[in-house]
Design a protein around this motif. Structure first.
Motif, PDB file in Angstrom:
ATOM      1  N   GLU A 109       0.905  -1.122   0.260  1.00  0.00           N
ATOM      2  CA  GLU A 109      -0.097   0.062  -0.066  1.00  0.00           C
ATOM      3  C   GLU A 109       1.022   1.238   0.069  1.00  0.00           C
ATOM      4  OE1 GLU A 109      -3.331   2.319   2.828  1.00  0.00           O
ATOM      5  OE2 GLU A 109      -2.806   0.250   3.226  1.00  0.00           O
ATOM      6  N   VAL A 110       0.507   2.113  -0.972  1.00  0.00           N
ATOM      7  CA  VAL A 110       1.211   3.496  -0.879  1.00  0.00           C
ATOM      8  C   VAL A 110       1.044   4.205   0.318  1.00  0.00           C
ATOM      9  CG1 VAL A 110       1.516   5.552  -2.077  1.00  0.00           C
ATOM     10  CG2 VAL A 110       1.181   3.608  -3.453  1.00  0.00           C
ATOM     11  N   ALA A 111       1.689   4.639   1.100  1.00  0.00           N
ATOM     12  CA  ALA A 111       1.700   5.562   2.390  1.00  0.00           C
ATOM     13  C   ALA A 111       2.197   6.818   2.086  1.00  0.00           C
ATOM     14  CB  ALA A 111       2.405   4.767   3.618  1.00  0.00           C
ATOM     15  N   GLU A 112       3.094   7.076   1.438  1.00  0.00           N
ATOM     16  CA  GLU A 112       3.752   8.444   1.344  1.00  0.00           C
ATOM     17  C   GLU A 112       4.510   8.640   0.114  1.00  0.00           C
ATOM     18  OE1 GLU A 112       7.464  10.534   3.680  1.00  0.00           O
ATOM     19  OE2 GLU A 112       6.093   9.433   5.017  1.00  0.00           O
ATOM     20  N   ILE A 113       4.241   9.889  -0.633  1.00  0.00           N
ATOM     21  CA  ILE A 113       4.867  10.127  -2.075  1.00  0.00           C
ATOM     22  C   ILE A 113       5.666  11.485  -1.757  1.00  0.00           C
ATOM     23  CG2 ILE A 113       4.490  10.377  -4.484  1.00  0.00           C
ATOM     24  CD1 ILE A 113       1.684   9.138  -3.764  1.00  0.00           C
ATOM     25  N   ASP A 114       6.974  11.354  -2.092  1.00  0.00           N
ATOM     26  CA  ASP A 114       7.811  12.528  -2.511  1.00  0.00           C
ATOM     27  C   ASP A 114       8.105  12.790  -3.722  1.00  0.00           C
ATOM     28  OD1 ASP A 114       9.747  14.542  -2.475  1.00  0.00           O
ATOM     29  OD2 ASP A 114      10.805  13.788  -0.616  1.00  0.00           O
ATOM     30  N   HIS A 115       7.167  13.553  -4.457  1.00  0.00           N
ATOM     31  CA  HIS A 115       7.363  13.841  -5.965  1.00  0.00           C
ATOM     32  C   HIS A 115       8.840  14.592  -6.235  1.00  0.00           C
ATOM     33  CE1 HIS A 115       3.224  12.820  -7.018  1.00  0.00           C
ATOM     34  NE2 HIS A 115       2.748  13.186  -5.798  1.00  0.00           N
ATOM     35  N   ARG A 118      11.056  11.712  -6.348  1.00  0.00           N
ATOM     36  CA  ARG A 118      10.670  10.406  -6.877  1.00  0.00           C
ATOM     37  C   ARG A 118      10.572   9.328  -5.721  1.00  0.00           C
ATOM     38  NH1 ARG A 118      13.868   9.188 -11.763  1.00  0.00           N
ATOM     39  NH2 ARG A 118      12.827   7.188 -11.497  1.00  0.00           N
ATOM     40  N   ARG A 119      10.438   9.536  -4.683  1.00  0.00           N
ATOM     41  CA  ARG A 119      10.492   8.369  -3.636  1.00  0.00           C
ATOM     42  C   ARG A 119       9.183   8.171  -3.152  1.00  0.00           C
ATOM     43  NH1 ARG A 119      15.559   8.935  -4.331  1.00  0.00           N
ATOM     44  NH2 ARG A 119      17.186   9.032  -2.886  1.00  0.00           N
ATOM     45  N   VAL A 120       8.833   6.918  -2.759  1.00  0.00           N
ATOM     46  CA  VAL A 120       7.417   6.345  -2.277  1.00  0.00           C
ATOM     47  C   VAL A 120       7.665   5.519  -0.965  1.00  0.00           C
ATOM     48  CG1 VAL A 120       5.549   5.148  -3.091  1.00  0.00           C
ATOM     49  CG2 VAL A 120       6.790   6.677  -4.681  1.00  0.00           C
ATOM     50  N   ARG A 121       7.069   5.647   0.022  1.00  0.00           N
ATOM     51  CA  ARG A 121       7.019   4.520   1.341  1.00  0.00           C
ATOM     52  C   ARG A 121       6.206   3.857   0.981  1.00  0.00           C
ATOM     53  NH1 ARG A 121       5.330   4.616   6.352  1.00  0.00           N
ATOM     54  NH2 ARG A 121       4.594   6.841   6.227  1.00  0.00           N
ATOM     55  N   LEU A 122       5.948   2.442   1.077  1.00  0.00           N
ATOM     56  CA  LEU A 122       5.033   1.494   0.907  1.00  0.00           C
ATOM     57  C   LEU A 122       4.990   0.723   2.287  1.00  0.00           C
ATOM     58  CD1 LEU A 122       6.313   0.381  -2.582  1.00  0.00           C
ATOM     59  CD2 LEU A 122       4.262   1.548  -2.206  1.00  0.00           C
ATOM     60  N   LEU A 123       3.593   0.492   2.558  1.00  0.00           N
ATOM     61  CA  LEU A 123       3.274  -0.580   3.797  1.00  0.00           C
ATOM     62  C   LEU A 123       3.402  -1.899   3.094  1.00  0.00           C
ATOM     63  CD1 LEU A 123       0.739   1.369   5.594  1.00  0.00           C
ATOM     64  CD2 LEU A 123       3.223   1.582   5.952  1.00  0.00           C
ATOM     65  N   ARG A 135       5.578  -8.171   8.355  1.00  0.00           N
ATOM     66  CA  ARG A 135       4.969  -6.804   8.034  1.00  0.00           C
ATOM     67  C   ARG A 135       6.312  -5.918   8.021  1.00  0.00           C
ATOM     68  NH1 ARG A 135       1.086  -5.697  12.391  1.00  0.00           N
ATOM     69  NH2 ARG A 135      -0.393  -6.294  10.752  1.00  0.00           N
ATOM     70  N   GLY A 136       6.241  -4.696   7.111  1.00  0.00           N
ATOM     71  CA  GLY A 136       7.476  -4.148   6.977  1.00  0.00           C
ATOM     72  C   GLY A 136       7.074  -2.831   6.313  1.00  0.00           C
ATOM     73  N   GLU A 137       8.073  -1.992   5.861  1.00  0.00           N
ATOM     74  CA  GLU A 137       8.063  -0.799   4.780  1.00  0.00           C
ATOM     75  C   GLU A 137       9.064  -0.855   3.958  1.00  0.00           C
ATOM     76  OE1 GLU A 137       8.050   2.814   6.850  1.00  0.00           O
ATOM     77  OE2 GLU A 137       6.282   2.560   7.856  1.00  0.00           O
ATOM     78  N   ALA A 138       8.536  -0.529   2.824  1.00  0.00           N
ATOM     79  CA  ALA A 138       9.811  -0.490   1.803  1.00  0.00           C
ATOM     80  C   ALA A 138       9.788   1.022   1.119  1.00  0.00           C
ATOM     81  CB  ALA A 138       9.288  -1.289   0.433  1.00  0.00           C
ATOM     82  N   ASN A 139      11.058   1.396   0.821  1.00  0.00           N
ATOM     83  CA  ASN A 139      11.199   2.694   0.312  1.00  0.00           C
ATOM     84  C   ASN A 139      11.724   2.587  -1.123  1.00  0.00           C
ATOM     85  OD1 ASN A 139      10.720   4.718   2.447  1.00  0.00           O
ATOM     86  ND2 ASN A 139      12.046   3.323   3.384  1.00  0.00           N
ATOM     87  N   VAL A 140      11.009   3.294  -2.146  1.00  0.00           N
ATOM     88  CA  VAL A 140      11.319   3.091  -3.458  1.00  0.00           C
ATOM     89  C   VAL A 140      11.423   4.056  -4.341  1.00  0.00           C
ATOM     90  CG1 VAL A 140      10.223   0.688  -3.624  1.00  0.00           C
ATOM     91  CG2 VAL A 140       9.038   2.676  -4.406  1.00  0.00           C
ATOM     92  N   LEU A 141      12.295   4.173  -5.396  1.00  0.00           N
ATOM     93  CA  LEU A 141      12.371   5.181  -6.370  1.00  0.00           C
ATOM     94  C   LEU A 141      11.135   4.881  -7.445  1.00  0.00           C
ATOM     95  CD1 LEU A 141      13.950   7.833  -6.989  1.00  0.00           C
ATOM     96  CD2 LEU A 141      15.583   6.458  -8.341  1.00  0.00           C
ATOM     97  N   ALA A 142      10.366   5.293  -7.599  1.00  0.00           N
ATOM     98  CA  ALA A 142       9.335   5.233  -8.776  1.00  0.00           C
ATOM     99  C   ALA A 142       9.726   5.819 -10.186  1.00  0.00           C
ATOM    100  CB  ALA A 142       7.881   5.946  -8.237  1.00  0.00           C
TER     101      ALA A 142
END
Length: 148
Positions: A109-115, A118-123, A135-142
């Motif tokens: 699930e998308v939790a946070e977007i830094d436009h 280009r960073r997105v925090r995912l649950l 359970r965890g969190e991922a940080n990605v470059l979209a």
């Protein structure tokens, strides 16, 4: 937000929304565990030897935790955001074992977007029925329409 099992596409940064979700369900087989052991070179007998595993706290064989975590990677790389996504980091908390024959359901699930960055925090979560196993969190470059 509707969940679906779309595969093999990209949701660009500009189209992502907080709360957007994607999921995947997979039956974990003996073959999956054996292949993962071969590829990872992790031949811990708790994964491969039922007699040995019965004497452990798990009282039977379990899948590698990273096999389950790999399903999260599949959702991120194939669905949300999808092709072109770059993994920057992942936290994982293993909460219950996954055994051969279990059906694992993974949700991202998308939790946070830094436009700007280009960073997105995912649950991220994996479960068997109502039991959360990971359970965890991922940080990605979209991937972005502006750069691609």
């Amino acid at each position: 937000m509707m969940l679906d099992n779309d595969t093999g596409h990209t949701i660009f940064l500009e189209d992502l929304e907080i709360g957007m979700k994607r999921d995947l369900t997979k039956l974990i087989t003996d073959a999956d565990i054996e292949k993962f052991a071969e590829v990872s070179t992790d031949h811990n007998p708790v994964h491969l030897d039922e007699e040995y595993a019965r004497e452990t706290v798990f009282e039977g064989r379990i899948a590698h935790g990273m096999l389950t975590a790999g399903l999260i990677s599949a959702v991120i790389g194939e669905q949300l955001p999808g092709h072109g996504t770059i993994y920057l980091g992942q936290t994982l908390k293993f909460m219950a074992p996954v055994r051969p024959g279990d059906i694992v359901h993974v949700e991202v699930e998308v939790a946070e977007i830094d436009h700007k960055k280009r960073r997105v925090r995912l649950l991220t979560q994996a479960s068997i029925g109502k039991t959360v196993v990971l359970r965890g969190e991922a940080n990605v470059l979209a991937p972005s329409k502006k750069l691609d």
